[in-house]
Design a protein around this motif. Structure first.
Motif, short mmCIF file in Angstrom:
data_model
loop_
_atom_site.label_atom_id
_atom_site.label_comp_id
_atom_site.label_asym_id
_atom_site.label_seq_id
_atom_site.Cartn_x
_atom_site.Cartn_y
_atom_site.Cartn_z
N UNK A 151 0.88 -1.15 0.09
CA UNK A 151 0.00 -0.03 0.10
C UNK A 151 0.95 1.29 -0.04
N UNK A 152 2.20 1.11 0.01
CA UNK A 152 3.18 2.20 0.12
C UNK A 152 2.97 3.42 -1.32
N UNK A 153 2.84 2.32 -2.23
CA UNK A 153 2.54 3.35 -3.52
C UNK A 153 1.40 3.20 -4.29
N UNK B 5 4.13 6.83 0.15
CA UNK B 5 5.51 7.19 -0.13
C UNK B 5 5.90 8.51 -0.57
N UNK B 6 4.82 9.12 -1.57
CA UNK B 6 5.15 10.36 -2.05
C UNK B 6 5.02 11.54 -0.78
N UNK C 41 16.47 9.63 2.87
CA UNK C 41 16.61 8.66 1.83
C UNK C 41 15.68 7.56 1.92
N UNK C 42 14.63 7.31 0.98
CA UNK C 42 13.54 6.32 1.19
C UNK C 42 13.95 5.26 0.08
N UNK C 43 13.71 4.20 0.33
CA UNK C 43 13.98 3.16 -0.61
C UNK C 43 12.78 2.31 -0.43
N UNK C 44 12.11 2.13 -1.60
CA UNK C 44 10.85 1.14 -1.52
C UNK C 44 11.03 -0.21 -2.25
N UNK C 45 10.46 -1.16 -1.55
CA UNK C 45 10.33 -2.47 -2.24
C UNK C 45 8.85 -2.85 -1.93
N UNK D 253 -1.39 12.07 3.69
CA UNK D 253 -0.60 13.31 4.27
C UNK D 253 -0.81 13.27 5.67
N UNK D 254 -1.76 13.21 6.21
CA UNK D 254 -2.05 12.91 7.71
C UNK D 254 -1.25 11.95 8.35
#
Length: 787
Positions: free
Chosen positions: A435-437, A469-470, A480-484, A589-590
């Motif tokens: 659900x991160x992206x 993520x955004x 620094x954010x890294x997404x998998x 955002x919240x």
């Protein structure tokens, strides 16, 4: 013939001096005069809807083809009039101004085509905001309840109502007052939780906002829908009379009495073998005779036809229509199925009493008169077409405040907030999970983008929907954010779990974003028809969570879901857990603001989070035998109970006091409590009041919420809460089926949750058993004084 302002051609206008057009006359007189002038076909025309979609170019609405039967042509219905227009904005993407023009043209055509010039009531879904393209997507009702803030909810629905009226819509199909009985049910996201008092209180605020804006609110689903067997949508319901009377009916009773809604929608289900759509004991005896409801009862979509096609209690469409009218349904929605030509013939032949038609017609006409639709100066033209903005800055501000107040900080070992008070966010953060992206992970199944927009893939979403993520990258620009992803929401893929765990192991902190994708009838993991067999996280998300926790990297679990899920060992191993129940377009955002520390979380759980995935059905409203014991190997206890929630401020409770220990069965109990913010930042505390009845003539829940107060305090500030609790709040349905206050002991407790109680007072109710009715007290009386 002359042209109207909207460009449609009108025939000779209706007689303006007819008695039904005279606003100075009593409504009943206007209704009777119009009814007596109508043919049978014209009467029935007012009792049906037509499913339409507004035109994107401002032309007339077009009938919507649906699964039950072919849609009738609008021109075939118009000579006899039309009761309702179904979802002109919620059928296909259409810009608000063009849709308003289209609806106004169609209303002008309806008025011009009938002998009496009666417009149609246009209705729309507005469960979490106006379900139209480009309209603000507010948090779902489960999130609204998590705010424990009725005033803010009313502010939201006043805005929703104003938007509906601005484009020509008269009726909103909300709120849902079903009480959660089994969290496996897909429509948990649409409810306001598992406690009837919370549901009724937030529901009252919801209706006051809509009705205050001039929109007809529609209570649904009356009644029992959420108590379906095994949590399956539209399954049978077999609750006993006390569960019906003391758990499922009270929210409807409270809202009808305190907020005066003008419409109710029946439940699809059958209750102990009797479909609600054909049950006069509910739709007539309880709703109208006992409670005095005088508005319209509209059929949930296709539920009249379902009496023949699903429930098999009618042998023909006209027989289904007769059953529904006899029970108390007034309007068939969404379109003409049972109230068609065969029904008209049956009435004309005397096989169905025309008095049933007249009774429903009177209610429909009274509602239209109440809306001003038969007044000489009524117009379908928007008051200010160019000013229409369904996602205004004011709307977005309310959506933001709701999301910030609704998200629940469930657990925190001190890792949160990430910034502030001398701390700096970690340099490298792994964002893991499906659900991160996903920008839609904050929307419920009745949001326009998922409910309608999903069928129009080439159409822009229409609102700003940043992914988590955004939102985090905006919130913490120096990190620094890294997404998998690791896995999908429901697909069960495991190939990416190892890479996700490796990414987490190489980071200073891991945020695991898990949850649901809302949909309809199995096309999602939450939503109508998206029921689940257990409360395990969907797909392979549980395995992903365990793999990340096993790395030893401090892990924050962020849940974006429509129901609570069992979290396994994460309840003990996670550094923090944050629950967002589809918090709307401002949700990510919240959530990012809560993680950073910019927002101080204040939400409270409106549903318990289970310790085990298979302990359903269960809620905190359990009787003694419904709790953990030594005679069953299944423990239904929650790991995080109803009402639980943390924040970054610290609150101290002190100076508890109570009045005399003996009060009459028609008296009051007075309690008091001081609340002080001992932290270094402003915050909100939610003080909950629970009632325990140690000995009663029938089995009672061990604890039951009877009141709450949200208190917002600056650092160092204190208030004194004094609450007067009427003995009426201890009433319940006895063995004789009557609601009464019984003499005997009662225990009141202040609660930070249903599982964290501070005893407040033990009192003795003295006197004879006292029956109470619809006019009984429903709320405690709170007084808040700064100290």
């Amino acid at each position: 013939m002359e042209a109207t302002a909207s460009g449609a051609l009108a025939s000779n206008p209706p007689i303006q001096d007819a008695p039904w057009r005279d606003p100075s006359r009593p409504t009943a007189e206007r209704v009777a005069a119009l009814r007596d002038a109508m043919t049978l076909e014209e009467k029935v025309g007012q009792l049906v809807g037509l499913w339409v979609g507004a035109s994107a170019d401002g032309e007339d609405v077009a009938p919507h083809q649906h699964d039950m039967s072919p849609a009738p042509a609008l021109e075939d219905l118009l000579p006899n009039g039309l009761g309702q227009l179904t979802r002109p904005f919620g059928t296909a993407p259409v810009a608000a101004r063009q849709g308003a023009r289209s609806l106004a043209r169609t209303q002008a055509r309806i008025v011009a085509s009938g002998r009496f010039g009666i417009p149609a009531i246009a209705h729309e879904e507005c469960l979490a905001g106006f379900a139209a393209w480009g309209a603000t997507a507010y948090p779902v009702p489960l999130s609204l309840a998590a705010t424990f803030d009725p005033e803010l909810v009313e502010e939201m629905t006043r805005r929703v109502g104003a938007d509906l009226r601005a484009v020509g819509v008269h009726q909103g199909l909300a709120p849902v007052l079903d009480v959660v009985r089994d969290a496996r049910w897909g429509r948990v996201e649409e409810t306001m939780g598992e406690d009837p008092y919370l549901v009724g209180t937030i529901g009252t605020a919801y209706v006051r906002g809509l009705e205050g804006a001039g929109v007809v609110a529609t209570l649904k689903h009356f009644v029992g829908y959420s108590a379906s067997k095994a949590g399956r949508n539209l399954a049978p319901v077999s609750v006993g009379p006390r569960e019906l009377a003391d758990v499922l009916l009270p929210p409807f009773e409270m809202v009808i009495r305190d907020a005066a809604p003008r419409s109710v929608m029946n439940s699809y289900t059958d209750l102990d073998g009797v479909p609600t759509a054909a049950d006069p004991s509910l739709l007539d005896d309880v709703l109208r005779e006992r409670w005095g409801f005088s508005g319209t009862v509209v059929a949930d979509y296709f539920s009249v036809a379902f009496l023949e096609k699903l429930h098999a209690v009618a042998g023909s469409p006209e027989e289904a229509a007769a059953l529904a009218l006899t029970a108390g349904i007034d309007v068939e929605l969404p379109t003409v199925d049972a109230f068609g030509a065969a029904f008209v013939s049956a009435v004309r032949d005397g096989r169905i009493d025309e008095g049933l038609v007249d009774r429903a017609l009177d209610r429909v006409l009274a509602q239209k008169i109440g809306l001003g639709m038969l007044d000489p100066d009524w117009s379908a033209e928007p008051a200010d077409l160019e000013a229409i903005d369904l996602d205004s800055p004011g709307n977005r501000d309310v959506a933001r405040r709701l999301a910030e107040s609704a998200i629940v900080l469930v657990a925190n070992d001190g890792t949160l907030p990430l910034e502030g008070a001398g701390r700096t966010a970690p340099r490298r953060i792994a964002i893991v999970g499906p659900t991160a992206e996903d920008p839609f992970a904050v929307l419920g199944c009745y949001s326009f983008p998922l409910h309608v927009g999903a069928h129009h893939p080439g159409t822009p979403v229409g609102i700003d929907l940043p992914s988590l993520r955004e939102a985090l990258e905006t919130e913490l620009p120096g990190v620094e954010f890294v997404h998998v992803a690791g896995t999908s929401i429901a697909g069960g893929e495991r190939d990416g779990i190892a890479a996700a765990a490796a990414t987490a192991a190489d980071a200073d902190l891991a945020i695991v974003a898990l949850g649901d994708r809302a949909g309809l009838f199995g096309r999602g993991t939450s939503g109508e028809g998206c029921d689940v067999a257990s409360l395990d996280l969907p797909g392979a998300q549980g395995e992903l969570l365990d793999a990340v926790l096993d790395t030893g990297t401090p892990t924050i679990v962020a849940l974006l879901s429509g129901r609570p899920y069992a979290l396994g060992s994460a309840a003990e191993r996670a550094a923090a857990i944050v629950q967002a129940f589809f918090a709307g377009q401002a949700g990510t955002t919240a959530l990012a603001g809560i993680l950073s520390g910019r927002v101080n979380p204040s939400g409270r759980l409106p549903v318990s989070i289970p310790a085990r995935p298979g302990a359903q059905p269960s809620t905190y409203l359990a009787a003694p035998l419904g709790r953990a014991n030594d005679v069953s190997n299944l423990d239904p206890s929650a790991v995080f109970p109803f009402g639980h929630g943390l924040g970054y401020a610290r609150f101290e409770w002190s100076d508890e006091s109570a009045a005399a220990g003996t009060v009459p069965v028609d008296g009051d109990v007075e309690l008091a409590l001081s609340v002080r913010n001992t932290g270094e930042r402003a915050g909100a505390d939610v003080v909950q009041l629970y009632l325990h009845d140690p000995i009663a003539s029938v089995v009672r829940p061990v604890q039951r919420l009877v009141g709450f107060r949200r208190v917002e305090l600056e650092p160092g500030a204190s208030v004194r809460l004094t609450v007067r609790v009427p003995a009426d709040l201890a009433a319940f349905t006895g063995r004789d089926g009557r609601r009464a206050v019984e003499p005997g002991a009662l225990v009141f407790s202040w609660g930070r949750s249903s599982g964290e109680l501070v005893p407040a007072a033990e009192v003795e109710l003295a006197g004879p058993r006292r029956e109470v009715g619809f006019d009984r007290a429903l709320h405690p009386d709170w007084r808040v004084e700064a100290v």
